[in-house]
Enzyme design. Structure first.
Site, PDB file in Angstrom:
ATOM      1  N   CYS A 114       0.818  -1.230   0.000  1.00  0.00           N
ATOM      2  CA  CYS A 114       0.000   0.000   0.000  1.00  0.00           C
ATOM      3  C   CYS A 114       0.844   1.269   0.000  1.00  0.00           C
ATOM      4  O   CYS A 114       0.423   2.298  -0.524  1.00  0.00           O
ATOM      5  CB  CYS A 114      -0.934   0.012   1.197  1.00  0.00           C
ATOM      6  SG  CYS A 114      -1.988  -1.429   1.239  1.00  0.00           S
ATOM      7  N   HIS A 275      -3.927   7.013   1.018  1.00  0.00           N
ATOM      8  CA  HIS A 275      -4.096   5.693   0.406  1.00  0.00           C
ATOM      9  C   HIS A 275      -5.511   5.217   0.709  1.00  0.00           C
ATOM     10  O   HIS A 275      -5.977   5.304   1.849  1.00  0.00           O
ATOM     11  CB  HIS A 275      -3.052   4.722   0.975  1.00  0.00           C
ATOM     12  CG  HIS A 275      -3.443   3.289   0.792  1.00  0.00           C
ATOM     13  ND1 HIS A 275      -3.736   2.773  -0.452  1.00  0.00           N
ATOM     14  CD2 HIS A 275      -3.617   2.274   1.676  1.00  0.00           C
ATOM     15  CE1 HIS A 275      -4.060   1.494  -0.312  1.00  0.00           C
ATOM     16  NE2 HIS A 275      -4.012   1.174   0.965  1.00  0.00           N
ATOM     17  N   ASN A 305      -9.831  -0.833  -2.720  1.00  0.00           N
ATOM     18  CA  ASN A 305      -8.430  -0.582  -2.345  1.00  0.00           C
ATOM     19  C   ASN A 305      -7.539  -1.152  -3.447  1.00  0.00           C
ATOM     20  O   ASN A 305      -7.489  -2.366  -3.635  1.00  0.00           O
ATOM     21  CB  ASN A 305      -8.171  -1.260  -0.995  1.00  0.00           C
ATOM     22  CG  ASN A 305      -6.739  -1.124  -0.498  1.00  0.00           C
ATOM     23  OD1 ASN A 305      -5.843  -0.798  -1.268  1.00  0.00           O
ATOM     24  ND2 ASN A 305      -6.529  -1.389   0.770  1.00  0.00           N
TER      25      ASN A 305
HETATM   26  O1  UT7 Z   1      -4.496  -1.132   2.615  1.00  0.00           O
HETATM   27  C1  UT7 Z   1      -4.272  -1.510   3.942  1.00  0.00           C
HETATM   28  C2  UT7 Z   1      -4.869  -2.811   4.121  1.00  0.00           C
HETATM   29  N1  UT7 Z   1      -6.067  -2.987   4.780  1.00  0.00           N
HETATM   30  C3  UT7 Z   1      -6.771  -2.193   5.616  1.00  0.00           C
HETATM   31  O2  UT7 Z   1      -6.509  -1.068   5.857  1.00  0.00           O
HETATM   32  C4  UT7 Z   1      -7.948  -2.843   6.267  1.00  0.00           C
HETATM   33  C5  UT7 Z   1      -8.174  -2.400   7.674  1.00  0.00           C
HETATM   34  N2  UT7 Z   1      -9.264  -3.130   8.257  1.00  0.00           N
HETATM   35  C6  UT7 Z   1     -10.550  -3.034   7.879  1.00  0.00           C
HETATM   36  O3  UT7 Z   1     -10.835  -2.259   6.987  1.00  0.00           O
HETATM   37  C7  UT7 Z   1     -11.604  -3.841   8.597  1.00  0.00           C
HETATM   38  O4  UT7 Z   1     -11.001  -4.582   9.625  1.00  0.00           O
HETATM   39  C8  UT7 Z   1     -12.361  -4.805   7.641  1.00  0.00           C
HETATM   40  C9  UT7 Z   1     -13.276  -3.988   6.730  1.00  0.00           C
HETATM   41  C10 UT7 Z   1     -11.412  -5.608   6.812  1.00  0.00           C
HETATM   42  C11 UT7 Z   1     -13.236  -5.776   8.414  1.00  0.00           C
HETATM   43  O5  UT7 Z   1     -14.103  -5.086   9.256  1.00  0.00           O
HETATM   44  P1  UT7 Z   1     -14.228  -5.531  10.790  1.00  0.00           P
HETATM   45  O6  UT7 Z   1     -15.206  -4.627  11.395  1.00  0.00           O
HETATM   46  O7  UT7 Z   1     -12.866  -5.574  11.369  1.00  0.00           O
HETATM   47  O8  UT7 Z   1     -14.881  -6.969  10.647  1.00  0.00           O
HETATM   48  P2  UT7 Z   1     -14.368  -8.390  11.157  1.00  0.00           P
HETATM   49  O9  UT7 Z   1     -13.301  -8.918  10.273  1.00  0.00           O
HETATM   50  O10 UT7 Z   1     -14.103  -8.318  12.632  1.00  0.00           O
HETATM   51  O11 UT7 Z   1     -15.645  -9.265  10.942  1.00  0.00           O
HETATM   52  C12 UT7 Z   1     -16.893  -8.965  11.624  1.00  0.00           C
HETATM   53  C13 UT7 Z   1     -17.950  -9.941  11.136  1.00  0.00           C
HETATM   54  C14 UT7 Z   1     -17.496 -11.403  11.213  1.00  0.00           C
HETATM   55  O12 UT7 Z   1     -18.646 -12.182  11.538  1.00  0.00           O
HETATM   56  P3  UT7 Z   1     -18.925 -12.668  13.060  1.00  0.00           P
HETATM   57  O13 UT7 Z   1     -17.702 -13.463  13.441  1.00  0.00           O
HETATM   58  O14 UT7 Z   1     -19.056 -11.408  13.866  1.00  0.00           O
HETATM   59  O15 UT7 Z   1     -20.151 -13.455  12.942  1.00  0.00           O
HETATM   60  C15 UT7 Z   1     -17.076 -11.728   9.812  1.00  0.00           C
HETATM   61  O16 UT7 Z   1     -17.207 -13.093   9.498  1.00  0.00           O
HETATM   62  O17 UT7 Z   1     -18.247  -9.699   9.759  1.00  0.00           O
HETATM   63  C16 UT7 Z   1     -18.078 -10.917   9.012  1.00  0.00           C
HETATM   64  N3  UT7 Z   1     -17.580 -10.572   7.683  1.00  0.00           N
HETATM   65  C17 UT7 Z   1     -18.397 -10.308   6.648  1.00  0.00           C
HETATM   66  N4  UT7 Z   1     -19.725 -10.323   6.523  1.00  0.00           N
HETATM   67  C18 UT7 Z   1     -20.243  -9.993   5.327  1.00  0.00           C
HETATM   68  C19 UT7 Z   1     -16.291 -10.403   7.286  1.00  0.00           C
HETATM   69  N5  UT7 Z   1     -16.253 -10.056   5.998  1.00  0.00           N
HETATM   70  C20 UT7 Z   1     -17.539  -9.984   5.585  1.00  0.00           C
HETATM   71  C21 UT7 Z   1     -18.136  -9.670   4.345  1.00  0.00           C
HETATM   72  N6  UT7 Z   1     -19.481  -9.685   4.269  1.00  0.00           N
HETATM   73  N7  UT7 Z   1     -17.401  -9.330   3.264  1.00  0.00           N
END
Ligand code: UT7
Length: 348
Positions: A114, A275, A305
């Protein structure tokens, strides 16, 4: 010492639009979840065959070169930032040099994910400052769609990323106070495994907390196995929350460092191009720095992204929309895998 300026810029995104609803064909997800957590509405995916990280970079580069009033033959150095290269080796820089019919100039690939474009820009800036080169092409390009897990298992990662390319041409300037004022680069490898694609790799999982139990891996067969594809370990891994928490600290920190170096304050920024990792991260950074909506440019809603391509695509789009004008103070900032992060302050 010379000062470098962005003499031309361009971007290219593939024509294939995938909305959040389109992704529900492959995995359990929803438009509501993706928009709420990331701000993303749609992203572009390159043609599976024929459109490559290099070819997208070439399209962006052609525009940047033309706008810089120069030609591919006049480019005297190439820096190509990507995490999704066409080959394991050689890098995309040489493929672009070949595609664009350039002279036998140096071509360097930057593998900083990134923050790759900001790192690449900083390297180019040093070469211009010393007078070593006069016309450097800096490209950021990604074809993520070739290696994402489009099943429900991989949804937390795959919905975020998109394909595209951006490019700039850097040249020396004699205009006092104009151009790149400073660049600032950082890394902290302590969390290297929190956002990574472990395979293909020569470590065979050595650094992982739970090292895989390899059956009898033959000499020469440690790069990628059928099992890795089946159990998902062949795909990128991300501890999203760990990345988020670090990003919202490091973005403001490295922007603050750039401002302090130049005796400026955040209200002096005319346009911040962060970014495009997650709209929530950009909004957090905006709030921390006390910036208005018209001081920050975001286009993650349309492209997702695009990693090393996100900063040059956003920079170019902001410029094309007339949001960056002569004399403006523009700040580029990026954070990502490694972790690595950086900023560049530019007087346009
Ligand atoms: O370029 C630099 C690289 N990346 C970043 O900057 C990313 C930084 N992080 C983020 O943007 C966030 O952490 C994410 C958007 C990736 C994820 O959001 P989150 O609020 O941290 O969600 P999570 O991974 O903790 O997941 C929460 C819930 C989970 O379900 P349970 O366990 O609560 O039942 C996941 O299984 O959301 C579920 N989940 C989804 N549901 C629907 C994860 N991905 C998805 C999805 N659609 N695509």
């Amino acid at each position: 010492m010379f000062q470098s300026k962005i003499a031309g810029l361009g971007y290219y995104v593939p024509k294939n639009v995938y909305t959040n609803n389109d992704l529900t064909r492959f995995m359990e997800t929803s438009d509501e979840w993706i928009q709420e957590r990331t701000g993303i509405k749609e992203r572009r995916y390159a043609d599976r065959i024929g459109e490559t990280t290099t070819s997208m970079g070439v399209e962006a580069a052609k525009i940047a070169i033309e706008r810089a009033n120069t030609t591919a033959e006049e480019i005297d150095f190439v820096i190509f930032a990507t995490l999704s290269p066409d080959y394991y080796f050689p890098g995309c820089g040489v493929l672009l040099q070949r595609e664009m019919g350039m002279k036998e100039v140096g071509a360097l690939d930057v593998r900083n994910q990134c923050s790759g474009f900001v790192y690449a820009l900083s390297i180019a800036d040093q070469f211009i400052k010393t007078g070593m080169y006069k016309n450097i092409l800096v490209v950021g390009s990604e074809k993520h769609s070739f290696a994402l897990d489009f099943s429900t298992r991989g949804r937390a990662v795959s919905v975020i990323f998109g394909d595209g390319a951006g490019a700039v041409v850097l040249q020396p300037t004699t205009e006092d106070g104009k151009g790149i004022l400073s660049t600032h680069l950082h890394s902290d490898g302590a969390d290297a495994e929190k956002l990574a694609m472990y395979y293909p790799g020569a470590s065979a999982g050595y650094y992982l907390e739970e090292m895989p139990e390899w059956p009898d891996v033959e000499l020469g067969q440690m790069l990628m196995t059928k099992e890795m594809l089946e159990d998902g370990s062949a795909f990128p891994y991300m501890d999203g929350q760990a990345v988020f928490k670090k990003a919202v600290v490091k973005f403001p920190e490295v922007i603050g460092e750039a401002l302090a170096k130049n005796n400026l304050k955040s209200t002096d920024i005319n346009m911040l191009i962060p970014h495009q990792a997650n709209l929530r991260i950009s909004q957090f950074v905006q709030k921390t720095l006390g910036l208005n909506d018209d001081q920050v440019f975001n286009n993650i809603q349309k492209y997702g992204n695009t990693t090393a391509a996100s900063v040059p695509i956003a920079l170019c789009e902001a410029w094309e929309e007339g949001k960056i004008k002569d004399g403006d103070l523009v700040c580029l900032a990026a954070f990502g895998a490694g972790f690595t992060w950086g900023s560049a302050l530019i007087r346009w």
